[in-house]
Design an enzyme around this catalytic site. Structure first.
Site, PDB file in Angstrom:
ATOM      1  N   ASN A  11       0.857  -1.190   0.000  1.00 24.15           N
ATOM      2  CA  ASN A  11       0.000   0.000   0.000  1.00 24.15           C
ATOM      3  C   ASN A  11       0.901   1.251   0.000  1.00 24.15           C
ATOM      4  O   ASN A  11       1.725   1.423   0.902  1.00 24.15           O
ATOM      5  CB  ASN A  11      -0.887  -0.044   1.257  1.00 24.15           C
ATOM      6  CG  ASN A  11      -1.809   1.150   1.355  1.00 24.15           C
ATOM      7  OD1 ASN A  11      -1.390   2.276   1.132  1.00 24.15           O
ATOM      8  ND2 ASN A  11      -3.051   0.918   1.714  1.00 24.15           N
ATOM      9  N   HIS A  14       1.052   6.151   2.036  1.00 22.03           N
ATOM     10  CA  HIS A  14       1.807   7.080   2.880  1.00 22.03           C
ATOM     11  C   HIS A  14       3.002   7.710   2.179  1.00 22.03           C
ATOM     12  O   HIS A  14       3.615   8.633   2.709  1.00 22.03           O
ATOM     13  CB  HIS A  14       2.139   6.435   4.220  1.00 22.03           C
ATOM     14  CG  HIS A  14       0.872   6.160   4.979  1.00 22.03           C
ATOM     15  ND1 HIS A  14      -0.045   7.160   5.240  1.00 22.03           N
ATOM     16  CD2 HIS A  14       0.323   5.016   5.450  1.00 22.03           C
ATOM     17  CE1 HIS A  14      -1.091   6.644   5.864  1.00 22.03           C
ATOM     18  NE2 HIS A  14      -0.891   5.347   5.995  1.00 22.03           N
ATOM     19  N   ARG A  22       3.690  18.740   2.259  1.00 21.28           N
ATOM     20  CA  ARG A  22       4.309  19.964   1.763  1.00 21.28           C
ATOM     21  C   ARG A  22       3.668  20.486   0.481  1.00 21.28           C
ATOM     22  O   ARG A  22       4.117  21.488  -0.062  1.00 21.28           O
ATOM     23  CB  ARG A  22       5.802  19.705   1.501  1.00 21.28           C
ATOM     24  CG  ARG A  22       6.587  19.415   2.756  1.00 21.28           C
ATOM     25  CD  ARG A  22       6.616  20.602   3.709  1.00 21.28           C
ATOM     26  NE  ARG A  22       7.471  21.640   3.214  1.00 21.28           N
ATOM     27  CZ  ARG A  22       8.769  21.746   3.460  1.00 21.28           C
ATOM     28  NH1 ARG A  22       9.354  20.854   4.235  1.00 21.28           N
ATOM     29  NH2 ARG A  22       9.480  22.708   2.956  1.00 21.28           N
ATOM     30  N   HIS A  47      -5.550   3.603  -1.383  1.00 19.75           N
ATOM     31  CA  HIS A  47      -6.892   3.921  -0.870  1.00 19.75           C
ATOM     32  C   HIS A  47      -7.264   5.333  -1.317  1.00 19.75           C
ATOM     33  O   HIS A  47      -6.678   6.308  -0.853  1.00 19.75           O
ATOM     34  CB  HIS A  47      -6.858   3.820   0.663  1.00 19.75           C
ATOM     35  CG  HIS A  47      -8.190   3.988   1.327  1.00 19.75           C
ATOM     36  ND1 HIS A  47      -8.384   3.741   2.665  1.00 19.75           N
ATOM     37  CD2 HIS A  47      -9.398   4.365   0.850  1.00 19.75           C
ATOM     38  CE1 HIS A  47      -9.656   3.972   2.982  1.00 19.75           C
ATOM     39  NE2 HIS A  47     -10.287   4.368   1.888  1.00 19.75           N
ATOM     40  N   ARG A  49      -9.374   7.912  -0.659  1.00 19.23           N
ATOM     41  CA  ARG A  49     -10.316   8.279   0.400  1.00 19.23           C
ATOM     42  C   ARG A  49     -11.234   9.392  -0.080  1.00 19.23           C
ATOM     43  O   ARG A  49     -10.873  10.189  -0.951  1.00 19.23           O
ATOM     44  CB  ARG A  49      -9.552   8.746   1.649  1.00 19.23           C
ATOM     45  CG  ARG A  49      -8.780   7.633   2.345  1.00 19.23           C
ATOM     46  CD  ARG A  49      -8.225   8.137   3.664  1.00 19.23           C
ATOM     47  NE  ARG A  49      -9.295   8.320   4.620  1.00 19.23           N
ATOM     48  CZ  ARG A  49      -9.604   7.438   5.582  1.00 19.23           C
ATOM     49  NH1 ARG A  49      -8.896   6.347   5.744  1.00 19.23           N
ATOM     50  NH2 ARG A  49     -10.604   7.668   6.394  1.00 19.23           N
ATOM     51  N   ARG A  53      -7.134  12.695   1.304  1.00 18.86           N
ATOM     52  CA  ARG A  53      -6.076  13.221   2.184  1.00 18.86           C
ATOM     53  C   ARG A  53      -4.676  12.790   1.745  1.00 18.86           C
ATOM     54  O   ARG A  53      -3.707  13.416   2.105  1.00 18.86           O
ATOM     55  CB  ARG A  53      -6.326  12.833   3.641  1.00 18.86           C
ATOM     56  CG  ARG A  53      -6.176  11.363   3.905  1.00 18.86           C
ATOM     57  CD  ARG A  53      -6.198  11.076   5.390  1.00 18.86           C
ATOM     58  NE  ARG A  53      -7.543  11.193   5.936  1.00 18.86           N
ATOM     59  CZ  ARG A  53      -7.937  10.514   7.015  1.00 18.86           C
ATOM     60  NH1 ARG A  53      -7.087   9.715   7.642  1.00 18.86           N
ATOM     61  NH2 ARG A  53      -9.150  10.639   7.470  1.00 18.86           N
ATOM     62  N   HIS A  54      -4.567  11.687   1.014  1.00 19.49           N
ATOM     63  CA  HIS A  54      -3.240  11.314   0.502  1.00 19.49           C
ATOM     64  C   HIS A  54      -3.321  11.018  -1.000  1.00 19.49           C
ATOM     65  O   HIS A  54      -2.927  11.837  -1.809  1.00 19.49           O
ATOM     66  CB  HIS A  54      -2.575  10.192   1.320  1.00 19.49           C
ATOM     67  CG  HIS A  54      -3.479   9.103   1.840  1.00 19.49           C
ATOM     68  ND1 HIS A  54      -4.332   8.396   1.025  1.00 19.49           N
ATOM     69  CD2 HIS A  54      -3.628   8.593   3.089  1.00 19.49           C
ATOM     70  CE1 HIS A  54      -4.978   7.497   1.759  1.00 19.49           C
ATOM     71  NE2 HIS A  54      -4.589   7.599   3.015  1.00 19.49           N
ATOM     72  N   GLU A  74      -8.422   0.362  -2.772  1.00 19.04           N
ATOM     73  CA  GLU A  74      -9.242   0.349  -1.553  1.00 19.04           C
ATOM     74  C   GLU A  74     -10.191   1.508  -1.633  1.00 19.04           C
ATOM     75  O   GLU A  74      -9.777   2.627  -1.991  1.00 19.04           O
ATOM     76  CB  GLU A  74      -8.349   0.582  -0.335  1.00 19.04           C
ATOM     77  CG  GLU A  74      -7.826  -0.643   0.293  1.00 19.04           C
ATOM     78  CD  GLU A  74      -6.992  -0.273   1.498  1.00 19.04           C
ATOM     79  OE1 GLU A  74      -7.250   0.750   2.149  1.00 19.04           O
ATOM     80  OE2 GLU A  74      -6.049  -1.010   1.749  1.00 19.04           O
ATOM     81  N   THR A 104      -7.051   6.060  10.320  1.00 22.88           N
ATOM     82  CA  THR A 104      -6.937   5.010   9.316  1.00 22.88           C
ATOM     83  C   THR A 104      -8.191   4.157   9.428  1.00 22.88           C
ATOM     84  O   THR A 104      -9.022   4.405  10.312  1.00 22.88           O
ATOM     85  CB  THR A 104      -5.651   4.178   9.567  1.00 22.88           C
ATOM     86  OG1 THR A 104      -5.570   3.136   8.595  1.00 22.88           O
ATOM     87  CG2 THR A 104      -5.640   3.540  10.957  1.00 22.88           C
ATOM     88  N   THR A 105      -8.356   3.180   8.536  1.00 25.89           N
ATOM     89  CA  THR A 105      -9.568   2.353   8.577  1.00 25.89           C
ATOM     90  C   THR A 105      -9.632   1.635   9.925  1.00 25.89           C
ATOM     91  O   THR A 105      -8.750   0.853  10.260  1.00 25.89           O
ATOM     92  CB  THR A 105      -9.520   1.309   7.436  1.00 25.89           C
ATOM     93  OG1 THR A 105      -9.068   1.961   6.260  1.00 25.89           O
ATOM     94  CG2 THR A 105     -10.876   0.700   7.200  1.00 25.89           C
ATOM     95  N   GLU A 155     -10.947  -9.770   2.927  1.00 27.65           N
ATOM     96  CA  GLU A 155      -9.680  -9.417   3.576  1.00 27.65           C
ATOM     97  C   GLU A 155      -9.951  -9.308   5.069  1.00 27.65           C
ATOM     98  O   GLU A 155     -10.801  -8.526   5.503  1.00 27.65           O
ATOM     99  CB  GLU A 155      -9.127  -8.099   3.029  1.00 27.65           C
ATOM    100  CG  GLU A 155      -7.837  -7.699   3.755  1.00 27.65           C
ATOM    101  CD  GLU A 155      -7.149  -6.469   3.150  1.00 27.65           C
ATOM    102  OE1 GLU A 155      -7.364  -6.164   1.960  1.00 27.65           O
ATOM    103  OE2 GLU A 155      -6.399  -5.815   3.895  1.00 27.65           O
ATOM    104  N   HIS A 196      -3.646  -4.844   7.775  1.00 20.84           N
ATOM    105  CA  HIS A 196      -3.827  -3.685   8.647  1.00 20.84           C
ATOM    106  C   HIS A 196      -2.943  -3.796   9.876  1.00 20.84           C
ATOM    107  O   HIS A 196      -3.075  -4.722  10.669  1.00 20.84           O
ATOM    108  CB  HIS A 196      -5.275  -3.455   9.086  1.00 20.84           C
ATOM    109  CG  HIS A 196      -5.524  -1.991   9.325  1.00 20.84           C
ATOM    110  ND1 HIS A 196      -5.116  -1.367  10.466  1.00 20.84           N
ATOM    111  CD2 HIS A 196      -6.040  -1.033   8.530  1.00 20.84           C
ATOM    112  CE1 HIS A 196      -5.402  -0.089  10.380  1.00 20.84           C
ATOM    113  NE2 HIS A 196      -5.962   0.151   9.209  1.00 20.84           N
TER     114      HIS A 196
HETATM  115  N1  PXP Z   1      -5.799  -3.399   4.120  1.00 22.11           N
HETATM  116  C1  PXP Z   1      -6.787  -2.479   4.232  1.00 22.11           C
HETATM  117  C2  PXP Z   1      -8.158  -2.859   3.814  1.00 22.11           C
HETATM  118  C3  PXP Z   1      -6.521  -1.169   4.692  1.00 22.11           C
HETATM  119  O1  PXP Z   1      -7.513  -0.273   4.814  1.00 22.11           O
HETATM  120  C4  PXP Z   1      -5.186  -0.816   4.977  1.00 22.11           C
HETATM  121  C5  PXP Z   1      -4.862   0.604   5.366  1.00 22.11           C
HETATM  122  O2  PXP Z   1      -5.085   1.448   4.294  1.00 22.11           O
HETATM  123  C6  PXP Z   1      -4.189  -1.803   4.832  1.00 22.11           C
HETATM  124  C7  PXP Z   1      -4.523  -3.088   4.426  1.00 22.11           C
HETATM  125  C8  PXP Z   1      -2.754  -1.505   5.129  1.00 22.11           C
HETATM  126  O3  PXP Z   1      -2.636  -1.193   6.478  1.00 22.11           O
HETATM  127  P1  PXP Z   1      -1.241  -0.654   7.035  1.00 22.11           P
HETATM  128  O4  PXP Z   1      -0.962   0.649   6.346  1.00 22.11           O
HETATM  129  O5  PXP Z   1      -1.492  -0.530   8.489  1.00 22.11           O
HETATM  130  O6  PXP Z   1      -0.217  -1.706   6.688  1.00 22.11           O
END
Ligand code: PXP
Length: 241
Positions: A11, A14, A22, A47, A49, A53-54, A74, A104-105, A155, A196
């Site tokens: 993922n 971040h 910035r 994701h 969102r 936000r990102h 996502e 976060t989720t 998942e 997650h």
């Molecule tokens: N799986 C799902 C469905 C998520 O929402 C997230 C966070 O966006 C992740 C996996 C990855 O989680 P983490 O960033 O904590 O590894």
């Protein structure tokens, strides 16, 4: 035949979080996605969102065209996000609950409670040729409801396992995850992913569950990249001075 190792979905949200801090054009999550692919990742996860936000709309289109591995988007079930997904046609969409103020989720989807509303979104995405996965708690009733709604993938939310404060608590979450993975895979015939909060110190017990196919991991990998890329980053800057 038993899978040799779990698939890894990285993922890249971040990477975009650092860019947004910035308002620059770098670091680019699409470039990060290509680096993840070159390093052997099996899929890229992002994701989109509702508050952007990102990751933003342009990112998801650029990520999809930059990579040749699977793209797993996502997303919530909000109409404008579903519209973007249908235009983008990622290989997979993972439906997650979304609350604006969360960091976060925070939990899994309530598949039972959402019922027909969720089913309509699932059908719409599937008709666009997108495989659909539901992000749910390790709960047998939610697993059954997911199968009944017609998805082939779930998942399992590993957040409570990851956040556990004591060994005993962690073991109890692990047992729930194992039991629900066995049920979803062996009894319901679903593909089972998990993710997650997984990091380098807690991933092994989850990776050892035979029924799990793919792990989706973001924050810990991006954090590790920041720390272990620091030496080269400083040396390259020094070379310019
Ligand atoms: N799986 C799902 C469905 C998520 O929402 C997230 C966070 O966006 C992740 C996996 C990855 O989680 P983490 O960033 O904590 O590894």
């Amino acid at each position: 035949m038993r899978q040799k190792r779990k698939k890894l979905g990285v993922n890249v949200d971040h990477v975009a979080t650092i860019r947004q801090a910035r308002g620059t054009t770098y670091p680019d999550p699409a470039f990060a996605a290509v680096l993840c692919e070159r390093a052997g990742a099996d899929s890229i996860v992002a994701h989109l969102r509702e508050d952007r936000r990102h990751i933003n709309d342009e990112d998801v289109f650029r990520i999809k065209s930059a990579i040749s591995i699977r793209f797993n988007l996502e997303m919530s079930i909000a109409r404008d996000i579903v519209d973007v997904a249908v235009r983008l046609k990622p290989h997979q969409a993972t439906l997650v609950p979304e609350r604006r103020r969360e960091l976060t989720t925070e939990g899994g989807l309530d598949v039972i409670g959402l019922g027909r509303r969720l089913q309509r979104v699932v059908r719409r995405l599937q008709s666009a040729g997108i495989e659909v996965s539901l992000f749910i708690e390790p709960d047998l009733d939610q697993m059954k409801a997911s199968r009944d709604i017609g998805v082939g993938i779930v998942e399992i939310h590993t957040g409570h396992y990851s956040d556990a404060k004591t060994k005993r608590e962690r073991q109890s979450h692990l047992r729930r995850i194992i039991r629900s993975a066995e049920f979803a895979h062996d009894k319901l015939g679903l593909r089972v992913n998990a993710g997650h909060g997984l990091h380098y110190d807690n991933v092994r017990p989850i990776a050892e569950i035979p029924q799990i196919y793919e792990l989706n991991i973001g924050h810990s990998i991006v954090s590790y990249a920041v720390l272990f890329g620091m030496r080269k980053a400083v040396k390259d800057m020094l070379a310019l001075l």
